[in-house]
Scaffold this motif. Structure first.
Motif, mmCIF file in Angstrom:
data_model
loop_
_atom_site.group_PDB
_atom_site.id
_atom_site.type_symbol
_atom_site.label_atom_id
_atom_site.label_comp_id
_atom_site.label_asym_id
_atom_site.label_seq_id
_atom_site.Cartn_x
_atom_site.Cartn_y
_atom_site.Cartn_z
ATOM 1 N N LEU A 209 45.949 55.575 45.796
ATOM 2 C CA LEU A 209 46.440 54.313 45.239
ATOM 3 C C LEU A 209 46.695 54.423 43.739
ATOM 4 C CD1 LEU A 209 44.082 51.866 47.176
ATOM 5 C CD2 LEU A 209 46.548 52.135 47.508
ATOM 6 N N SER A 210 45.780 55.043 43.025
ATOM 7 C CA SER A 210 45.978 55.177 41.578
ATOM 8 C C SER A 210 47.159 56.084 41.269
ATOM 9 C CB SER A 210 44.707 55.708 40.914
ATOM 10 O OG SER A 210 44.364 56.997 41.390
ATOM 11 N N VAL B 160 36.831 57.727 47.561
ATOM 12 C CA VAL B 160 37.484 58.563 46.551
ATOM 13 C C VAL B 160 38.921 58.869 46.960
ATOM 14 C CG1 VAL B 160 37.479 60.839 45.460
ATOM 15 C CG2 VAL B 160 35.340 59.567 45.714
ATOM 16 N N ALA B 161 39.152 59.174 48.242
ATOM 17 C CA ALA B 161 40.497 59.492 48.709
ATOM 18 C C ALA B 161 41.443 58.307 48.529
ATOM 19 C CB ALA B 161 40.449 59.922 50.167
ATOM 20 N N PHE B 162 40.983 57.108 48.925
ATOM 21 C CA PHE B 162 41.813 55.920 48.730
ATOM 22 C C PHE B 162 42.081 55.693 47.243
ATOM 23 C CE2 PHE B 162 40.835 54.702 53.107
ATOM 24 C CZ PHE B 162 42.028 54.060 53.481
ATOM 25 N N SER B 163 41.067 55.893 46.430
ATOM 26 C CA SER B 163 41.216 55.712 44.986
ATOM 27 C C SER B 163 42.268 56.658 44.424
ATOM 28 C CB SER B 163 39.868 55.939 44.297
ATOM 29 O OG SER B 163 39.996 55.917 42.898
ATOM 30 N N LEU B 164 42.230 57.908 44.833
ATOM 31 C CA LEU B 164 43.182 58.902 44.337
ATOM 32 C C LEU B 164 44.617 58.563 44.737
ATOM 33 C CD1 LEU B 164 41.160 62.165 45.067
ATOM 34 C CD2 LEU B 164 41.780 61.285 42.807
ATOM 35 N N ALA C 160 40.856 44.256 44.938
ATOM 36 C CA ALA C 160 41.285 43.370 43.852
ATOM 37 C C ALA C 160 42.455 43.976 43.082
ATOM 38 C CB ALA C 160 40.111 43.105 42.916
ATOM 39 N N PHE C 161 42.374 45.264 42.769
ATOM 40 C CA PHE C 161 43.469 45.907 42.037
ATOM 41 C C PHE C 161 44.735 46.004 42.892
ATOM 42 C CE2 PHE C 161 40.125 47.622 39.171
ATOM 43 C CZ PHE C 161 40.706 47.237 37.961
ATOM 44 N N VAL C 162 44.579 46.210 44.199
ATOM 45 C CA VAL C 162 45.746 46.245 45.076
ATOM 46 C C VAL C 162 46.443 44.890 45.089
ATOM 47 C CG1 VAL C 162 46.454 46.387 47.503
ATOM 48 C CG2 VAL C 162 44.979 48.145 46.538
ATOM 49 N N LEU C 163 45.684 43.805 45.113
ATOM 50 C CA LEU C 163 46.284 42.468 45.086
ATOM 51 C C LEU C 163 47.034 42.227 43.778
ATOM 52 C CD1 LEU C 163 43.416 40.354 46.706
ATOM 53 C CD2 LEU C 163 45.594 41.048 47.743
ATOM 54 N N VAL C 164 46.434 42.654 42.660
ATOM 55 C CA VAL C 164 47.127 42.544 41.375
ATOM 56 C C VAL C 164 48.376 43.430 41.376
ATOM 57 C CG1 VAL C 164 46.952 42.896 38.891
ATOM 58 C CG2 VAL C 164 45.007 41.971 40.147
ATOM 59 N N GLY C 165 48.259 44.620 41.973
ATOM 60 C CA GLY C 165 49.403 45.505 42.081
ATOM 61 C C GLY C 165 50.523 44.895 42.904
ATOM 62 N N TYR C 166 50.156 44.174 43.964
ATOM 63 C CA TYR C 166 51.177 43.497 44.785
ATOM 64 C C TYR C 166 51.903 42.435 43.967
ATOM 65 C CZ TYR C 166 53.303 40.601 48.377
ATOM 66 O OH TYR C 166 54.200 39.885 49.126
ATOM 67 N N TRP C 167 51.149 41.693 43.149
ATOM 68 C CA TRP C 167 51.764 40.697 42.263
ATOM 69 C C TRP C 167 52.755 41.376 41.323
ATOM 70 C CZ3 TRP C 167 48.552 37.843 37.917
ATOM 71 C CH2 TRP C 167 49.392 36.936 37.257
ATOM 72 N N ALA D 79 46.606 51.381 37.586
ATOM 73 C CA ALA D 79 46.267 52.749 37.985
ATOM 74 C C ALA D 79 44.900 53.158 37.470
ATOM 75 C CB ALA D 79 47.337 53.716 37.478
ATOM 76 N N VAL D 80 44.592 52.846 36.201
ATOM 77 C CA VAL D 80 43.310 53.270 35.645
ATOM 78 C C VAL D 80 42.159 52.546 36.332
ATOM 79 C CG1 VAL D 80 43.129 51.597 33.733
ATOM 80 C CG2 VAL D 80 42.191 53.894 33.476
#
Length: 398
Positions: free
Chosen positions: A220-221, A214-218, A152-159, A198-199
């Motif tokens: 991407l953020s 955790v790795a993906f989270s680190l 969900a955050f990645v989609l918002v980030g793409y926007w 990011a947060v």
């Protein structure tokens, strides 16, 4: 606080009105801080519904009042956030077909469209807080929810990145950016949106037990955090250069305080990343000293807060656009710093001073400092009520 929102017609709507929803969502987060730092939650890094129920059954009177107050605050301001978000999204959809939208896309103010992804990113955070606060047994399925939250955050980030692509592509290739009219810090809206994304992306790093998550989270953020730092650094310099030459624009003077919420979101991002690095990739790997980092960021917030106060006071902004009758959607930018400082003070006290043994939890000194956060929270609530009444209230309020 809940109105039919009919007093702002389509011609008067601007993307800055998204900040009304953002501020309400931030206040729901501020009430969650009561549960986060005042309740024991040994089974998870965050308080759960079960922890609050246990506190109601076994805790003292003050703890029970805190739980009930937090529940009421989270529920009320989450509902207000959703109410205002839906209204803004509908107005935004209609706004896109107007000449004003196309004019906006060819001006400095194009970056104000980032208020949309900024607020939707807050909505995801609000949804997670609602789940933690009111849904029994959520922690048993939380590992399944983390990948969905990241998506969900990645989609918002793409926007957000798509909007930034259009803006930077236009001004860096064709020029046209009006540096003279850039005499504010409104161009930090993309940095704010990036920091909010990011947060949110960093949350699984602090809470997940799955190393891959955790790795993906680190990663991407970190991308969006670095983006926020880069954009922020560029635009602070450009904005102050224009303000020193032209003077600050009175109508957008609250943008001087946008640095405050940006620093709060970035500091929490770093705290979450540090927790994930310590827990999954050996102690101390790439971490930061929480107390020192929080102290530096809080001091920076106070510097910008005092600077903004000087400018806003000299322009008489509060008497015109807050306690007066003049309306400016930009006044909602005043809500975010109040929320951000409230949350930052809670983190500085609990994750910083208490966490490093400099202050005893629930001591007299602890509560003396916590009162600062509670006063800031109260003032911000008053500000939201006042602005909503000014912009949306009147004879036709619900």
């Amino acid at each position: 606080m809940f109105y039919r929102l009919s007093r702002v017609d389509d011609s008067g709507w601007v993307p800055t009105y998204f900040l009304a929803a953002l501020g309400a969502g931030g206040l729901s987060v501020s009430f969650f801080m009561w549960l986060m730092f005042w309740l024991p939650h040994p089974g998870a890094p965050v308080p759960l519904f079960e922890d609050a129920v246990a506190a109601l059954a076994e805790g003292g009177l003050l703890i029970k009042l805190a739980v009930l107050g937090a529940w009421a605050g989270v529920a009320l301001f989450s509902a207000l956030h959703i109410h205002l978000l839906v209204w803004n999204l509908r107005r935004y959809a209609r706004f896109r077909s107007t000449p004003a939208y196309h004019e906006l896309r060819n001006s400095n103010s194009e970056t104000q469209l980032l208020a949309g992804p900024l607020t939707v990113a807050m909505s995801i955070n609000v949804g997670f807080i609602l789940g933690l606060t009111f849904v029994p047994g959520l922690w048993s399925v939380v590992e399944w929810l983390f990948p969905l939250a990241l998506l969900a955050f990645v989609l918002v980030g793409y926007w957000a990145l798509a909007l930034l692509r259009d803006f930077w592509g236009r001004v860096l290739v064709g020029g046209g950016f009006d540096c003279v009219r850039n005499n504010n810090l409104g161009q930090l809206m993309p940095a704010f949106a990036s920091a909010m994304i990011a947060v949110g992306l960093a949350a699984p790093a602090a809470m997940s037990q799955n190393t891959v998550t955790v790795a993906f989270s680190l990663v991407l953020s970190s991308f969006f955090m670095v983006l926020a730092f880069i954009i922020g650094g560029i635009q602070v310099v450009l904005g102050f250069r224009a303000m020193l030459e032209q003077g600050a624009d009175p109508s957008t003077a609250p943008s001087l305080w946008i640095v405050v919420p940006i620093l709060t979101t970035l500091s929490i991002t770093l705290l979450r990343q540090t927790h994930g690095l310590h827990g999954h990739f050996e102690s101390g790997a790439g971490g930061v000293e929480a107390l020192t980092m929080l102290m530096f960021f809080l001091c920076a917030q106070l510097v910008f807060g005092l600077l903004g106060w000087v400018v806003l006071s000299r322009y008489g902004y509060f008497s015109r656009f807050v306690t007066g009758t003049e309306k400016s959607a930009g006044a909602y930018a005043l809500v975010c710093p109040g929320v951000a400082l409230t949350v930052m003070v809670h983190f500085f006290i609990n994750a910083g001073l208490v966490g490093f043994g400099a202050l005893e939890r629930f001591s007299a000194g602890y509560w003396a400092l916590t009162v600062i956060a509670l006063v800031l929270q109260g003032v911000t609530i008053w500000l939201v009520i006042r602005l909503n009444r000014l912009h949306f209230g009147g004879a036709d309020h619900a």
